[in-house]
Design an enzyme around this catalytic site. Structure first.
Site: not given
Ligand code: GLN
Length: 606
Positions: A398, A525, A527
């Site tokens: 992310c 994500h 994970e």
């Molecule tokens: N802050 C970034 C976004 O909002 C990444 C978010 C995250 O890593 N979950 O896109």
């Protein structure tokens, strides 16, 4: 439907969540279908707004629910998919009651904690317990309910009252209460003390709940006379008292419960003896013992913001562990606070900066996890640069993927001020931009949350091969910002490959550097869907690359996706776990050595 309620006494942090999940595991191993509900007596509607620093990570479900990290334990241990309603909070209950009151549904009555709030809690539990979570149709046999907090907390009172009424509502033989408590050992005399447990059971009884089973956390197995004493004072038969003593890794907990016949005690209370079979935990035993026996380390540098608290990255750590165990490596996580890498630290506290940089020198792989806000971003960019230039396996999740894109723009495309508009709204080179799925003007509710589909656009790439050459994958998301689609062509010309995109082709989901040993970024994500025995493919890729086994793993996946053999760790028989060894999947035979441990972090186990 049968219910097992797990409560906690004396102190928090006894491992109630792991105990409740492990109870689910042994019941499942007895052939029963299991679902679970976690009750968090705080006022927040969900965990989405809570700081990971204070409360640990926010776990994300398929339906986009942002929930307590304990739901991650349930999903991992039971291999199920929960819904946002499986996490009940005071906020959700009160919201439901107040909404009902505003609609006039209480017909002019005074709305009170008892019976209105307590009824709402019971109705919620009964409704959610019916929802199948294991991919099969029809409700599960047993619902494990974990009540967060400790008996005696003011905010859990309505839940305790509701659960007392609920045990009466569902009737004897359908409700089993497991109370997790502490039996401390006083160092001076080495004696196991029962008084705290006696007090907490008394508290529980005073609130109308009677424990059927006591699960006592202690450093070693309870002595017989201690059990007798507890039985006498707590009115729980001694065969229903189990000790949760310290074990090398949490996969031992279901085995510990089985060895002490906790399942028999639970099945007795729930009248399920005739239905359940002997628990089959061969796969769990093999995995727990394999994990203990691992000794060859794989060192992963985790560059994050909340490095002081491992719970803030719990699922990432678990996913790393699943992949390491599958590759028969002992996971060593070296925490690198992102800010320690930055120029400011280098000038002000050079030693701290030096220490952080030296961790990189001996890292086999670098992981930059998700995150929000600009603290440490510069350090994370340096980490991505270091991994790219020194050909160290890198996984960016992310924010970690967005960081890799920013770094590439700055270093390779020479766009010095390239940035995400999250950190610099006026950047001339916005390579990561706000791309909400709904409104562009309202921040509230604009997060892209939950399961979304990624289609592979390049077949001959590491991520597609790791995912078994499927044409698409569904993974969970939690973000607002994404790679600017208008800049993709320029990145591609410079060698950055966008191997996965959404169905519109506008949202970049996976990036890769084809000429790097392993440089992968994912907007999702992965994970959250990693399981013991079913590691997340991109984590497997990182660990495999980190220990020089990626080629073998990719070849093995290729054979599997062409119909030869079974994929790693996926239900191919019970008594064995497939593990990768030197690039080949091998069967794991029972090992006898148990000298190893779980995860080590900067040399310390956690
Ligand atoms: N802050 C970034 C976004 O909002 C990444 C978010 C995250 O890593 N979950 O896109």
């Amino acid at each position: 439907m049968k219910y097992v309620l797990v409560t906690g006494g004396v102190v928090s942090g006894l491992g109630k969540g792991v105990t409740a999940s492990s109870i689910g595991v042994i019941l499942k191993a007895c052939g029963l279908r299991v679902t679970s509900i976690k009750i968090d007596p705080y006022l927040n509607t969900d965990a989405g707004t809570m700081s990971p620093f204070e409360h640990g990570e926010v776990f994300v479900l398929d339906d986009g629910g942002e929930v307590d990290l304990d739901l991650g334990n349930y999903e991992r241990f039971l291999d199920i998919k929960l819904t946002r309603d499986n996490n009940i909070t005071n906020g959700k209950i009160y919201q439901a009651v107040i909404d009902k009151e505003r609609r006039g549904d209480y017909l002019g009555k005074t709305v009170q904690v008892v019976p209105h709030v307590t009824d709402a809690i019971q109705d919620w539990i009964e409704r959610v317990a019916q929802v199948p979570v294991d991919g099969k149709s029809g409700p599960a046999d047993v619902c494990v309910i974990e009540l967060g907090g400790t008996i005696g907390d003011i905010e859990s009172m309505p839940f305790i009252e509701a659960l007392g009424q609920f045990s009466y509502r569902v009737g004897a033989g359908n409700f089993c209460l497991v109370h997790v408590s502490l039996v401390p050992v006083l160092n001076v005399v080495g004696e196991q003390k029962t008084k705290p447990t006696q007090h907490s059971v008394r508290g529980l009884r005073g609130l109308g709940l009677t424990p059927d089973i006591l699960a006592c956390r202690s450093t070693s197995a309870l002595e017989d006379n201690v059990k007798q004493k507890l039985a006498q004072f707590c009115h729980v038969p001694s065969e229903s008292i189990v000790t949760l003593y310290d074990v090398p890794n949490i996969w031992h907990i279901p085995l510990l419960l089985r060895d002490q016949k906790a399942h028999e005690a639970i099945l007795r209370v729930l009248n399920l003896h005739g239905v359940a079979k002997e628990p089959d935990l061969r796969e769990w035993t093999a995995r727990a013992e394999l994990c203990d026996a691992l000794h060859e380390p794989v060192r992963i540098a985790m560059v994050g913001k909340y490095t002081g608290l491992s719970d803030a990255y719990l699922s990432v750590l678990k996913a790393l562990l699943h992949a390491s165990v599958a590759l028969q490596k002992k996971l060593v996580v070296d925490w690198v606070p992102a800010t320690d890498l930055e120029d400011e630290t280098a000038q002000e506290v050079p030693m701290v900066n030096l220490a952080a940089c030296s961790i990189f020198q001996c890292a086999d792989g670098i992981l930059v996890p998700g995150g929000f806000g600009d603290r440490g971003v510069q350090g994370k960019i340096l980490a991505a640069k270091f991994a790219r230039e020194n050909r160290i396996p890198y996984l960016g999740i992310c924010l970690g993927m967005q960081i890799a894109v920013i770094e590439f723009a700055r270093s390779v495309l020479n766009m010095q001020d390239a940035n995400s508009t999250e950190f610099d709204t006026h950047t001339k080179n916005p390579c990561v931009i706000f791309m909400p799925e709904g409104s562009k003007t309202h921040m509230g509710g604009t997060m892209r949350l939950g399961s979304r589909r990624t289609y592979f656009h390049v077949n001959d790439c590491k991520s597609a091969k790791l995912y078994g050459n499927k044409s698409y994958v569904d993974e969970r998301h939690r973000h607002r910002y994404e790679v600017n689609p208008d800049m993709v062509a320029r990145f591609e010309d410079a060698g950055l490959s966008f191997t996965g995109k959404d169905e519109t082709g506008q949202r970049m989901e996976i990036i890769e550097l084809p000429n790097h040993p392993y440089y992968v970024g994912v907007q999702f994500h992965p994970e959250f869907k990693s399981r013991p025995g079913k590691p997340s493919p991109v984590f497997t890729g990182l660990i495999a690359a980190a220990c020089g086994q990626l080629e073998g793993v990719l070849q093995q996946n290729h054979r599997v996706s062409n119909g030869f053999g079974k994929p790693n760790g996926v239900g191919n028989g019970i008594a064995k776990i497939s593990v990768y060894q030197n690039g080949h999947a091998t069967k794991f035979a029972k090992m006898t050595t148990t000298n190893g441990n779980g995860i080590y972090s900067n040399g310390m186990q956690f």
